[in-house]
Design a protein around this motif. Structure first.
Motif, PDB file in Angstrom:
ATOM      1  N   LYS A 187       4.452   1.101  -2.248  1.00  0.00           N
ATOM      2  CA  LYS A 187       5.523   0.223  -2.726  1.00  0.00           C
ATOM      3  C   LYS A 187       5.322  -1.183  -2.174  1.00  0.00           C
ATOM      4  O   LYS A 187       4.829  -1.354  -1.060  1.00  0.00           O
ATOM      5  N   THR A 188       5.737  -2.163  -2.960  1.00  0.00           N
ATOM      6  CA  THR A 188       5.783  -3.544  -2.472  1.00  0.00           C
ATOM      7  C   THR A 188       7.108  -3.726  -1.751  1.00  0.00           C
ATOM      8  O   THR A 188       8.170  -3.476  -2.321  1.00  0.00           O
ATOM      9  N   LYS A 189       7.032  -4.151  -0.493  1.00  0.00           N
ATOM     10  CA  LYS A 189       8.248  -4.212   0.342  1.00  0.00           C
ATOM     11  C   LYS A 189       8.647  -5.671   0.565  1.00  0.00           C
ATOM     12  O   LYS A 189       7.849  -6.471   1.057  1.00  0.00           O
TER      13      LYS A 189
ATOM     14  N   PHE B 117       9.118  -0.731  -5.809  1.00  0.00           N
ATOM     15  CA  PHE B 117       9.550  -1.696  -4.792  1.00  0.00           C
ATOM     16  C   PHE B 117      10.474  -1.076  -3.755  1.00  0.00           C
ATOM     17  O   PHE B 117      11.198  -0.126  -4.037  1.00  0.00           O
TER      18      PHE B 117
ATOM     19  N   ASP C  61       5.949  -6.690   3.157  1.00  0.00           N
ATOM     20  CA  ASP C  61       4.837  -7.471   2.589  1.00  0.00           C
ATOM     21  C   ASP C  61       5.244  -8.919   2.354  1.00  0.00           C
ATOM     22  O   ASP C  61       4.413  -9.812   2.446  1.00  0.00           O
ATOM     23  N   TYR C  62       6.513  -9.128   1.979  1.00  0.00           N
ATOM     24  CA  TYR C  62       7.031 -10.469   1.713  1.00  0.00           C
ATOM     25  C   TYR C  62       8.305 -10.654   2.541  1.00  0.00           C
ATOM     26  O   TYR C  62       9.215  -9.811   2.463  1.00  0.00           O
TER      27      TYR C  62
ATOM     28  N   LYS D  28       3.059 -13.830   5.560  1.00  0.00           N
ATOM     29  CA  LYS D  28       4.001 -13.111   4.678  1.00  0.00           C
ATOM     30  C   LYS D  28       5.270 -13.916   4.392  1.00  0.00           C
ATOM     31  O   LYS D  28       6.065 -13.548   3.548  1.00  0.00           O
TER      32      LYS D  28
ATOM     33  N   ILE E  20       4.475 -11.915  -7.567  1.00  0.00           N
ATOM     34  CA  ILE E  20       3.965 -10.650  -7.009  1.00  0.00           C
ATOM     35  C   ILE E  20       3.011  -9.985  -8.003  1.00  0.00           C
ATOM     36  O   ILE E  20       1.966  -9.455  -7.624  1.00  0.00           O
TER      37      ILE E  20
ATOM     38  N   GLU F 103      -0.829  -9.117  -7.100  1.00  0.00           N
ATOM     39  CA  GLU F 103      -1.269  -7.727  -7.077  1.00  0.00           C
ATOM     40  C   GLU F 103      -2.170  -7.381  -8.254  1.00  0.00           C
ATOM     41  O   GLU F 103      -2.555  -6.223  -8.415  1.00  0.00           O
TER      42      GLU F 103
END
Ligand code: 4NP
Length: 163
Positions: A3-5, A37, A85-86, A110, A155, A159
């Motif tokens: 997952k993108t966090k 996410f 991640d962000y 980040k 994003i 990605e």
């Protein structure tokens, strides 16, 4: 796929960042990509830790069918800087504080500012609405809706497989 966090950060975690969290959750749900996410928010301070979002912020968000559900917490360093991640601040003071709290160079990369992702608003920060009136809360939501769309586009580019 991992997952993108994303962690949204403001001063108290009762107005801007819980709203950013809810706006982003609503957007990814609408687009059918919520399972990709993990979205959270935190405050630079722990003054309001354990409290729900500000009632005025709640009401303004609800008028746009945005439900604020998060409970305020203080950002943790290094744990949050490693996990997410962000890490996205709302104003210059948040940015200074995030850079100060960042444990290392990798974590610092980040960090970004919410208004960097706006395409329809020229604002350089999401202003703190806490001591102001209704217009301030509406502006927060306008900026967050704009920025969340831009952030998702960013994003997706970040990605992309050939990136
Ligand atoms: P936020 O707004 O950073 O958007 O959650 C604030 C909430 C509370 C305070 C300041 C800003 N305060 O000073 O208590």
């Amino acid at each position: 796929m991992d997952k993108t966090k994303i962690l949204f950060v403001c001063l108290g975690n009762i107005c801007r960042s819980p709203s950013a969290e809810a706006v982003m959750n609503s957007l990814i749900k609408q687009r059918g990509i919520a399972e990709r996410f993990e979205i959270d928010s935190a405050g630079i301070t722990g003054y309001h830790a354990g409290e729900p979002a500000d009632q005025r912020m709640h009401r303004h968000a609800l008028n746009r069918n945005i439900h604020l559900t998060s409970i305020s917490r203080q950002i943790k360093s290094p744990a949050d800087f490693e996990y997410f991640d962000y890490i996205i601040g709302m104003d210059e003071q948040n940015m200074d504080d995030l850079y100060r709290l960042s444990p290392n160079e990798a974590a610092t990369t980040k960090i970004s500012k919410m208004t960097d992702y706006c395409s329809r608003h020229p604002h350089e920060s999401v202003p703190d609405p806490y001591y102001g009136g209704a217009a301030g809360f509406e502006l927060v939501l306008d900026l967050l809706e704009d920025a969340c769309e831009g952030l998702l586009t960013h994003i997706e580019k970040d990605e992309a497989p050939n990136n």
